[in-house]
Design a protein around this motif. Structure first.
Motif, PDB file in Angstrom:
ATOM      1  N   PRO A 152      34.884  48.182  29.836  1.00 56.30           N
ATOM      2  CA  PRO A 152      33.894  48.823  30.748  1.00 56.30           C
ATOM      3  C   PRO A 152      33.096  47.634  31.102  1.00 56.30           C
ATOM      4  O   PRO A 152      32.447  46.969  30.301  1.00 56.30           O
ATOM      5  N   GLY A 153      32.730  47.402  32.525  1.00 54.36           N
ATOM      6  CA  GLY A 153      31.942  46.305  32.881  1.00 54.36           C
ATOM      7  C   GLY A 153      32.644  44.967  33.158  1.00 54.36           C
ATOM      8  O   GLY A 153      31.953  44.050  33.572  1.00 54.36           O
ATOM      9  N   ILE A 154      33.895  45.093  32.849  1.00 53.77           N
ATOM     10  CA  ILE A 154      34.821  43.855  33.140  1.00 53.77           C
ATOM     11  C   ILE A 154      35.770  44.144  34.368  1.00 53.77           C
ATOM     12  O   ILE A 154      36.798  44.981  33.923  1.00 53.77           O
ATOM     13  N   GLY A 155      35.577  43.692  35.293  1.00 56.48           N
ATOM     14  CA  GLY A 155      36.618  43.858  36.714  1.00 56.48           C
ATOM     15  C   GLY A 155      37.555  42.883  36.732  1.00 56.48           C
ATOM     16  O   GLY A 155      37.540  41.715  35.871  1.00 56.48           O
ATOM     17  N   GLU A 156      38.314  42.708  37.752  1.00 56.85           N
ATOM     18  CA  GLU A 156      39.315  41.755  38.250  1.00 56.85           C
ATOM     19  C   GLU A 156      38.616  40.409  38.018  1.00 56.85           C
ATOM     20  O   GLU A 156      39.158  39.476  37.218  1.00 56.85           O
ATOM     21  N   LYS A 157      37.605  40.203  38.756  1.00 55.33           N
ATOM     22  CA  LYS A 157      36.786  38.983  38.907  1.00 55.33           C
ATOM     23  C   LYS A 157      36.403  38.424  37.419  1.00 55.33           C
ATOM     24  O   LYS A 157      36.609  37.274  37.017  1.00 55.33           O
ATOM     25  N   LYS A 158      35.748  38.954  36.604  1.00 58.85           N
ATOM     26  CA  LYS A 158      35.209  38.811  35.247  1.00 58.85           C
ATOM     27  C   LYS A 158      36.541  38.205  34.431  1.00 58.85           C
ATOM     28  O   LYS A 158      36.462  37.622  33.465  1.00 58.85           O
ATOM     29  N   ALA A 159      37.402  39.063  34.427  1.00 61.24           N
ATOM     30  CA  ALA A 159      38.604  39.027  33.632  1.00 61.24           C
ATOM     31  C   ALA A 159      39.398  37.777  33.611  1.00 61.24           C
ATOM     32  O   ALA A 159      39.775  37.122  33.012  1.00 61.24           O
ATOM     33  N   VAL A 160      39.473  37.402  35.075  1.00 64.91           N
ATOM     34  CA  VAL A 160      40.177  36.169  35.524  1.00 64.91           C
ATOM     35  C   VAL A 160      39.299  35.062  35.173  1.00 64.91           C
ATOM     36  O   VAL A 160      39.733  34.090  34.448  1.00 64.91           O
ATOM     37  N   MET A 161      37.902  35.054  35.492  1.00 65.94           N
ATOM     38  CA  MET A 161      37.252  33.864  35.001  1.00 65.94           C
ATOM     39  C   MET A 161      37.319  33.922  33.518  1.00 65.94           C
ATOM     40  O   MET A 161      37.295  32.693  32.891  1.00 65.94           O
ATOM     41  N   ALA A 162      36.920  34.928  32.550  1.00 66.79           N
ATOM     42  CA  ALA A 162      37.107  34.771  31.198  1.00 66.79           C
ATOM     43  C   ALA A 162      38.530  34.017  30.656  1.00 66.79           C
ATOM     44  O   ALA A 162      38.281  33.260  30.011  1.00 66.79           O
ATOM     45  N   ALA A 163      39.455  34.776  31.284  1.00 71.01           N
ATOM     46  CA  ALA A 163      40.779  34.073  30.967  1.00 71.01           C
ATOM     47  C   ALA A 163      40.804  32.542  31.021  1.00 71.01           C
ATOM     48  O   ALA A 163      41.394  31.506  30.228  1.00 71.01           O
ATOM     49  N   GLU A 164      40.280  32.159  32.103  1.00 67.78           N
ATOM     50  CA  GLU A 164      40.189  30.587  32.380  1.00 67.78           C
ATOM     51  C   GLU A 164      39.409  30.050  31.511  1.00 67.78           C
ATOM     52  O   GLU A 164      39.937  28.823  31.167  1.00 67.78           O
ATOM     53  N   ILE A 165      38.361  30.525  31.301  1.00 66.25           N
ATOM     54  CA  ILE A 165      37.509  29.831  30.204  1.00 66.25           C
ATOM     55  C   ILE A 165      37.914  29.808  28.994  1.00 66.25           C
ATOM     56  O   ILE A 165      37.833  28.643  28.285  1.00 66.25           O
ATOM     57  N   LEU A 166      38.720  30.831  28.383  1.00 66.63           N
ATOM     58  CA  LEU A 166      39.235  30.644  27.053  1.00 66.63           C
ATOM     59  C   LEU A 166      40.091  29.538  27.075  1.00 66.63           C
ATOM     60  O   LEU A 166      40.287  28.799  26.225  1.00 66.63           O
ATOM     61  N   VAL A 167      41.199  29.493  28.010  1.00 62.97           N
ATOM     62  CA  VAL A 167      42.116  28.338  28.082  1.00 62.97           C
ATOM     63  C   VAL A 167      41.582  27.162  28.323  1.00 62.97           C
ATOM     64  O   VAL A 167      41.507  26.258  27.471  1.00 62.97           O
ATOM     65  N   ARG A 168      40.634  26.740  29.212  1.00 66.96           N
ATOM     66  CA  ARG A 168      40.097  25.492  29.643  1.00 66.96           C
ATOM     67  C   ARG A 168      38.806  25.033  28.743  1.00 66.96           C
ATOM     68  O   ARG A 168      38.981  23.883  28.258  1.00 66.96           O
ATOM     69  N   HIS A 169      38.196  25.980  28.174  1.00 71.37           N
ATOM     70  CA  HIS A 169      37.142  25.429  27.544  1.00 71.37           C
ATOM     71  C   HIS A 169      37.346  25.857  25.869  1.00 71.37           C
ATOM     72  O   HIS A 169      36.841  24.971  25.360  1.00 71.37           O
ATOM     73  N   PHE A 170      37.945  26.661  25.478  1.00 72.29           N
ATOM     74  CA  PHE A 170      38.077  27.056  24.294  1.00 72.29           C
ATOM     75  C   PHE A 170      39.582  26.898  23.668  1.00 72.29           C
ATOM     76  O   PHE A 170      39.658  26.960  22.363  1.00 72.29           O
ATOM     77  N   GLY A 171      40.322  26.067  24.657  1.00 77.00           N
ATOM     78  CA  GLY A 171      41.683  25.794  23.950  1.00 77.00           C
ATOM     79  C   GLY A 171      42.652  26.894  23.492  1.00 77.00           C
ATOM     80  O   GLY A 171      43.559  26.622  22.801  1.00 77.00           O
ATOM     81  N   VAL A 172      42.171  28.136  24.034  1.00 82.08           N
ATOM     82  CA  VAL A 172      43.413  29.075  23.506  1.00 82.08           C
ATOM     83  C   VAL A 172      44.592  28.924  24.420  1.00 82.08           C
ATOM     84  O   VAL A 172      44.646  28.874  25.524  1.00 82.08           O
ATOM     85  N   ALA A 173      45.721  28.719  23.644  1.00 81.81           N
ATOM     86  CA  ALA A 173      46.995  28.549  24.091  1.00 81.81           C
ATOM     87  C   ALA A 173      47.492  29.963  24.650  1.00 81.81           C
ATOM     88  O   ALA A 173      48.110  30.655  23.772  1.00 81.81           O
ATOM     89  N   LEU A 174      47.533  30.253  26.104  1.00 83.52           N
ATOM     90  CA  LEU A 174      47.996  31.393  26.649  1.00 83.52           C
ATOM     91  C   LEU A 174      49.121  30.911  27.254  1.00 83.52           C
ATOM     92  O   LEU A 174      49.426  29.730  27.993  1.00 83.52           O
ATOM     93  N   GLU A 175      50.518  31.835  27.171  1.00 81.26           N
ATOM     94  CA  GLU A 175      51.528  31.605  28.010  1.00 81.26           C
ATOM     95  C   GLU A 175      51.115  32.085  29.576  1.00 81.26           C
ATOM     96  O   GLU A 175      50.430  32.925  29.819  1.00 81.26           O
ATOM     97  N   GLY A 176      52.099  31.439  30.530  1.00 81.17           N
ATOM     98  CA  GLY A 176      51.832  32.098  31.720  1.00 81.17           C
ATOM     99  C   GLY A 176      51.022  31.325  32.786  1.00 81.17           C
ATOM    100  O   GLY A 176      50.286  31.894  33.603  1.00 81.17           O
ATOM    101  N   ALA A 177      50.804  30.150  32.717  1.00 81.66           N
ATOM    102  CA  ALA A 177      49.824  29.667  33.427  1.00 81.66           C
ATOM    103  C   ALA A 177      50.005  29.695  34.833  1.00 81.66           C
ATOM    104  O   ALA A 177      49.246  29.666  35.665  1.00 81.66           O
ATOM    105  N   GLU A 178      51.505  29.755  35.167  1.00 81.75           N
ATOM    106  CA  GLU A 178      51.684  29.851  36.568  1.00 81.75           C
ATOM    107  C   GLU A 178      51.245  31.382  37.051  1.00 81.75           C
ATOM    108  O   GLU A 178      51.128  31.430  38.371  1.00 81.75           O
TER     109      GLU A 178
END
Ligand code: SF4
Length: 269
Positions: A152-178
């Protein structure tokens, strides 16, 4: 709206420049964006070192300046005297008081405490109290985005942003960059419209423009566009001469995002 040949020519020039900036930011990590989520070193360290603080921080990233939002979890913990998820989940009145006490930690003093309590409960019940389990190494970016959206409190915009931060800033290796994307954020939208990457201000048009500009990893453009919007492509008096896209951008400065002003309410670090 169909895209005119001149529009395509403009976008063809802008896209590589924006991608290059995105790659540069990704290679440099947080240091490229000032090294900080917030202006407060202790609050910044908290966000970076405690995954649960990052997730709660995402809840704060709405309606207030980014630095204030990301400082929220640390200030909450300071006021509570702890950051124990079980106690947060069990003591909603304490959370509400801590958020609302002057100066309030957020504009949404009525809704935010409920989100924080619900997120803590969800982390305990579904993820063993570990936010890092929401974004496990090797997980797919779409799956992680959906998991984040379930809070609750996380919509599409926040979720996309958070996923990008995890990958770009925290180096979390997620599949499906495309399959990544840009958040439908005021700064991103303004830059996409003024630079000719997008002709319409709708979530679909902005995300499709990101896919066209960077098919293999559209999310690479997210932070780049957000930073350009915040630093140079301001609603009033954009600094095109200083802008990273200044040499290639058609400078449609009459285009702006409807319904919002110059507030710094977007939420990247
Ligand atoms: S600041 Fe100017 S050059 Fe930069 S994206 Fe905005 S309109 Fe284009």
């Amino acid at each position: 709206m169909s895209r005119r040949p001149s529009d395509r020519a403009e976008a063809a020039s802008v896209a590589p420049a924006l991608r290059a900036y995105g790659d540069e930011l990704a290679a440099g990590g947080a240091a490229q964006v000032g090294g900080a989520f917030t202006d407060d070193a202790a609050a910044d360290a908290f966000i970076k070192s405690v995954p649960e603080a990052f997730l709660i921080g995402v809840l704060f990233t709405q309606g207030i300046p980014a630095e204030r939002a990301w400082a929220g979890p640390y200030r909450l913990a300071t006021r509570l005297g702890h950051f124990d998820l079980a106690r947060i989940a069990a003591e909603p009145e304490s959370v509400a008081r801590a958020v609302a006490a002057p100066p309030a930690l957020h504009r949404f003093v009525r809704t935010l405490p409920g989100w924080i309590v619900a997120a803590s409960r969800r982390l305990i019940d579904e993820y063993g109290g570990s936010a890092a389990s929401v974004w496990p190494t090797g997980g797919h970016v779409l799956e992680v985005t959906e998991r984040l959206r379930a809070f609750p409190g996380i919509g599409e915009k926040k979720a996309v942003m958070a996923a990008e931060i995890l990958v770009r800033h925290f180096g979390v290796a997620l599949e499906g960059a495309e399959c990544g994307s840009v958040a439908y954020d005021v700064q991103v939208r303004r830059v996409f419209l003024r630079s000719g990457l997008a002709e319409e201000d709708t979530p679909e048009a902005i995300r499709e423009a990101a896919r066209r500009a960077c098919p293999e990893a559209p999310g690479t453009l997210d932070l780049a566009a957000w930073l350009i919007g915040r630093r140079w492509c301001r609603p009033r008096r954009p600094e095109c001469g200083e802008c990273r896209l200044g040499d290639v951008c058609p400078r449609h400065v009459d285009r702006d995002v409807a319904g919002v002003g110059a507030r710094r309410t977007a939420s990247r670090p």
